[in-house]
Design an enzyme around this catalytic site. Structure first.
Site, PDB file in Angstrom:
ATOM      1  N   VAL A 171      44.350  16.591 -31.441  1.00 54.47           N
ATOM      2  CA  VAL A 171      44.212  18.142 -31.828  1.00 54.47           C
ATOM      3  C   VAL A 171      45.671  18.477 -32.294  1.00 54.47           C
ATOM      4  O   VAL A 171      46.716  18.082 -31.913  1.00 54.47           O
ATOM      5  CB  VAL A 171      43.962  18.863 -30.554  1.00 54.47           C
ATOM      6  CG1 VAL A 171      43.910  20.208 -31.066  1.00 54.47           C
ATOM      7  CG2 VAL A 171      42.572  18.266 -29.876  1.00 54.47           C
ATOM      8  N   TYR A 179      47.581   9.900 -18.496  1.00 55.45           N
ATOM      9  CA  TYR A 179      46.899  10.659 -19.350  1.00 55.45           C
ATOM     10  C   TYR A 179      45.198  10.418 -19.450  1.00 55.45           C
ATOM     11  O   TYR A 179      44.432  11.198 -18.999  1.00 55.45           O
ATOM     12  CB  TYR A 179      47.367  10.631 -20.496  1.00 55.45           C
ATOM     13  CG  TYR A 179      46.517  11.672 -21.697  1.00 55.45           C
ATOM     14  CD1 TYR A 179      46.813  13.131 -21.744  1.00 55.45           C
ATOM     15  CD2 TYR A 179      45.710  11.227 -22.352  1.00 55.45           C
ATOM     16  CE1 TYR A 179      46.497  14.114 -22.389  1.00 55.45           C
ATOM     17  CE2 TYR A 179      45.055  12.131 -23.211  1.00 55.45           C
ATOM     18  CZ  TYR A 179      45.460  13.333 -23.188  1.00 55.45           C
ATOM     19  OH  TYR A 179      44.622  14.331 -24.070  1.00 55.45           O
TER      20      TYR A 179
END
Length: 134
Positions: free
Chosen positions: A115, A82
């Protein structure tokens, strides 16, 4: 075809391969989605953008964090992928911006923090941030 061109393109892709099974498949899945998927979206858009257009990729604040020291290397290839995918995407967008600037086309990457999505609110992610809690 109807409007003649694209004016704004947003490449937004993000999966986290925490606890992937098998673990190395998590590396591949994350790289293929976050990095290759985003690059493919931008590359496909290039023939359809012109002066004044804006290409935007969504990165992550993880791309700017220092992960040089790993307590348990090899135990989280999906998490490492990631970070790597967002760093590599950032480098790609910066280089693309340099090439597109003379044509009047902007390319930018934004790096949001966490988020409020289903990916963030999942058991694997909770364990990433707070492995000490059930």
């Amino acid at each position: 075809a109807v409007l003649g061109r694209l004016d704004v393109v947003v490449a937004q892709a993000g999966v986290m391969g925490a606890e992937g099974k098998p673990e190395l498949q998590a590396w591949s899945d994350v790289i293929n989605t976050n990095l290759v998927g985003s690059i493919n979206a931008l590359q496909e858009a290039l023939p359809h953008v012109g002066e004044g257009a804006s290409l935007i990729a969504v990165g992550s604040t993880s791309a700017m964090m220092d992960f040089a020291k790993k307590d348990n290397p090899g135990t989280d290839p999906g998490g490492t992928a990631y970070v790597h995918s967002k760093r590599a995407l950032s480098a790609y967008v910066h280089d693309l911006a340099t090439e597109l600037a003379p044509r009047g086309i902007r390319a930018n990457i934004v790096h949001p923090t966490n988020v409020n999505t289903a990916m963030l609110h999942s058991d694997p992610m909770y364990r990433v941030f707070r492995p000490d809690l059930e």
